[in-house]
Design a protein around this motif. Sequence first.
Motif, PDB file in Angstrom:
ATOM      1  N   GLU A 186       0.848  -1.192   0.000  1.00 25.86           N
ATOM      2  CA  GLU A 186       0.000   0.000   0.000  1.00 25.86           C
ATOM      3  C   GLU A 186       0.883   1.241   0.000  1.00 25.86           C
ATOM      4  N   THR A 187       0.270   2.379  -0.246  1.00 28.78           N
ATOM      5  CA  THR A 187       1.009   3.630  -0.369  1.00 28.78           C
ATOM      6  C   THR A 187       1.093   4.341   0.975  1.00 28.78           C
ATOM      7  N   PRO A 188       2.295   4.624   1.484  1.00 29.14           N
ATOM      8  CA  PRO A 188       2.438   5.334   2.764  1.00 29.14           C
ATOM      9  C   PRO A 188       2.074   6.816   2.629  1.00 29.14           C
TER      10      PRO A 188
ATOM     11  N   ILE B 266       0.948  13.212   0.364  1.00 33.25           N
ATOM     12  CA  ILE B 266       0.024  14.120   1.046  1.00 33.25           C
ATOM     13  C   ILE B 266       0.609  15.529   1.045  1.00 33.25           C
ATOM     14  N   ALA B 267      -0.252  16.517   1.243  1.00 39.45           N
ATOM     15  CA  ALA B 267       0.173  17.915   1.338  1.00 39.45           C
ATOM     16  C   ALA B 267      -0.871  18.678   2.139  1.00 39.45           C
TER      17      ALA B 267
ATOM     18  N   ALA C  56      -3.058  15.532 -15.108  1.00 35.43           N
ATOM     19  CA  ALA C  56      -3.536  15.637 -13.729  1.00 35.43           C
ATOM     20  C   ALA C  56      -4.833  16.420 -13.651  1.00 35.43           C
ATOM     21  N   SER C  57      -5.599  16.150 -12.592  1.00 34.60           N
ATOM     22  CA  SER C  57      -6.854  16.871 -12.387  1.00 34.60           C
ATOM     23  C   SER C  57      -7.085  17.061 -10.897  1.00 34.60           C
TER      24      SER C  57
ATOM     25  N   ASP D 100      -4.065   5.774 -10.923  1.00 33.43           N
ATOM     26  CA  ASP D 100      -4.220   5.470  -9.502  1.00 33.43           C
ATOM     27  C   ASP D 100      -3.125   6.092  -8.638  1.00 33.43           C
ATOM     28  N   GLN D 101      -2.532   7.162  -9.102  1.00 35.27           N
ATOM     29  CA  GLN D 101      -1.558   7.914  -8.315  1.00 35.27           C
ATOM     30  C   GLN D 101      -2.188   9.246  -7.936  1.00 35.27           C
ATOM     31  N   ARG D 102      -2.204   9.549  -6.645  1.00 33.65           N
ATOM     32  CA  ARG D 102      -2.862  10.772  -6.199  1.00 33.65           C
ATOM     33  C   ARG D 102      -2.171  11.345  -4.974  1.00 33.65           C
ATOM     34  N   ILE D 103      -2.297  12.656  -4.842  1.00 39.60           N
ATOM     35  CA  ILE D 103      -1.802  13.374  -3.672  1.00 39.60           C
ATOM     36  C   ILE D 103      -3.018  13.867  -2.898  1.00 39.60           C
ATOM     37  N   VAL D 104      -3.138  13.447  -1.647  1.00 38.49           N
ATOM     38  CA  VAL D 104      -4.269  13.853  -0.827  1.00 38.49           C
ATOM     39  C   VAL D 104      -3.925  15.187  -0.162  1.00 38.49           C
TER      40      VAL D 104
END
Length: 348
Positions: free
Chosen positions: A103-105, A229-230, A254-255, A301-305
């Motif tokens: 999973e992604t940390p 994350i940011a 990106a969106s 499936d790559q995202r920054i929360v």
Amino acid sequence: MKKSLLTMALATLLSPAMAIENGQIESASAFPSLVEMNCTGTIIAGKWVLTAAHCSWPSSGGIKPVNLVGAQTHGDSFIIDPLKDVVFNAGVASDIALWELSETPLFDKTLFLSNDYVERNLTSTFTIYGFGQTQQQLHSATYSIDNYLHEDDELLFFRASTKANSISGDSGAPYLLNGKIAAIHNGSAITEPPPGLEGENYHGTSASRISFAQDWILETVNAWHYPTIATVAAGQSKTIEVQSLHMSAVIDSASPTGDIEFDIANSSCINGGAQIQPFDICTYTITSKEGYEATLDLGNDQRIVINKGKGPTVTPPTPEPEAGGSSGGSAGWLSLLGLLALAYRRKG
């Protein structure tokens, strides 16, 4: 390129799990993408750990859970299990691998890779970051190019610039040059001094060049390298850097979703359809409207929360009394009293 006898001896005698002793104490939270698993690794592209190949050897304990020392709590645990390791086998002496995580940390800072070929410049200063035998305490040390060993296409050879030495537990640690990862620590050796060099026994370290393994890294990862994350305050903007580790040139797709929007004029990734080359770094500048949770979706499936877990404060409504609730209660008591009176009369 032929290696000198000393080069071959050092590459042969390198201890399989070495790192930093007497180094500078560092805050792990300042380097949240660095992880510990009896070696040191660096998370890249969200779910891969870049480390030394021998860290997954049975003699080193094999593939083991990854400890997210400086990252934010991931659920209820700082531990993530790897799924597999992919070893770079194209070289003769390179010692480098990628572990794929299950999973992604969560981490807000990352270290980018440099695919530039590092010249044998004796004035260049490299910084290595590793956990050594501490598991929780990160240390750093500065190194310079070794002036007694010849240039090598696969490896870089170093000597410590301070009294810091290598100890067990930090293989796979990154060597940074100008803030980017240029090589991955393999190990160290103490041998006889080179010919003509007097004094104490010779102490040297070696590292695998990112430039030599760059095509393999791109083929294995083929994705964006980014912080996961940011945080952006309400009404404020933030610039987020990402690096392309794709096999070939890509165009931004990106969106933003939720509470954020792009500042297109200040986002170099959104450049009118221009191609982003492998290892290029570009930026997205986003603005948060209310400071609430949102997502910067990079695709595949790559995202920054953004602002994870933050949302408007919800005040629970005050419950209204049920209609007839009070009279119903009184009627209940009156009925009970009437039954008691009737029972008393019958008894009399």
